[in-house]
Design a protein around this motif. Structure first.
Motif, PDB file in Angstrom:
ATOM      1  N   PHE A  46       0.796  -1.168   0.056  1.00 16.76           N
ATOM      2  CA  PHE A  46      -0.339   0.020  -0.024  1.00 16.76           C
ATOM      3  C   PHE A  46       0.815   1.348  -0.100  1.00 16.76           C
ATOM      4  N   VAL A  47       0.588   2.254  -0.752  1.00 12.50           N
ATOM      5  CA  VAL A  47       1.213   3.656  -0.881  1.00 12.50           C
ATOM      6  C   VAL A  47       0.147   4.716  -0.077  1.00 12.50           C
ATOM      7  N   ALA A  48      -0.766   4.909  -0.728  1.00 11.40           N
ATOM      8  CA  ALA A  48      -1.738   5.952  -0.237  1.00 11.40           C
ATOM      9  C   ALA A  48      -3.234   5.768  -0.718  1.00 11.40           C
ATOM     10  N   ALA A  49      -4.126   6.319   0.058  1.00 13.18           N
ATOM     11  CA  ALA A  49      -5.482   6.124  -0.288  1.00 13.18           C
ATOM     12  C   ALA A  49      -6.048   7.386  -0.068  1.00 13.18           C
ATOM     13  N   ILE A  50      -7.337   7.505  -0.725  1.00 10.13           N
ATOM     14  CA  ILE A  50      -8.277   8.785  -0.612  1.00 10.13           C
ATOM     15  C   ILE A  50      -9.796   8.306  -0.280  1.00 10.13           C
ATOM     16  N   THR A  51     -10.523   8.685   0.461  1.00  7.57           N
ATOM     17  CA  THR A  51     -11.787   8.347   0.614  1.00  7.57           C
ATOM     18  C   THR A  51     -12.837   9.100   0.080  1.00  7.57           C
ATOM     19  N   ARG A  52     -13.886   8.792  -0.118  1.00 10.39           N
ATOM     20  CA  ARG A  52     -15.004   9.563  -0.864  1.00 10.39           C
ATOM     21  C   ARG A  52     -15.033  10.971   0.001  1.00 10.39           C
ATOM     22  N   SER A  53     -14.887  11.085   1.072  1.00 11.95           N
ATOM     23  CA  SER A  53     -14.878  12.106   2.108  1.00 11.95           C
ATOM     24  C   SER A  53     -13.470  12.956   2.202  1.00 11.95           C
ATOM     25  N   THR A  54     -12.502  12.622   0.910  1.00 10.25           N
ATOM     26  CA  THR A  54     -11.261  13.036   0.881  1.00 10.25           C
ATOM     27  C   THR A  54     -10.213  12.842   1.955  1.00 10.25           C
TER      28      THR A  54
END
Length: 116
Positions: A46-54
């Protein structure tokens, strides 16, 4: 959703690249989007993630150097990578988690090579 990653390349240590992941087929506004990478002989990580709420999340080794963002109008997620290091060399993949149950859809990967 179909994902198309781009923006990889060869860069010297300390340089920058911006990866893009364009989604098609469905709008990804409500998806969690992530970036992963896999170096030769190593497992994908895993490197990075962004949710729907940013809300954003990063692996420790890239915090302060990488930034994930998304443009819902363009159905595209980005990974800005600064201060690149040779250990960042890997194939980078984007992925989509439509409903919080895990990353289901994956792009084809884009190669990032950082020379020392």
């Amino acid at each position: 959703v179909q994902l198309q990653a781009s923006g990889g390349g060869l860069v010297q240590a300390g340089g920058s690249l911006r990866l893009s992941c364009a989604a098609s087929g469905r709008t990804f506004t409500n998806y969690k989007m992530g970036w992963f990478r896999q170096a030769p002989g190593k497992e994908r990580e895993f490197v990075a993630a962004i949710t729907r709420s940013t809300s954003t999340y990063y692996r420790d080794s890239v915090k302060g150097r990488f930034t994930i963002s998304k443009d819902n109008a363009k159905n595209t997620v980005y990974l800005q990578m600064n201060s690149l290091k040779p250990e960042d060399t890997a194939v980078y993949y984007c992925a989509a988690d439509p409903n919080g149950t895990g990353y289901r859809d994956w792009g084809q990967g884009t190669q990032v090579t950082v020379s020392s």
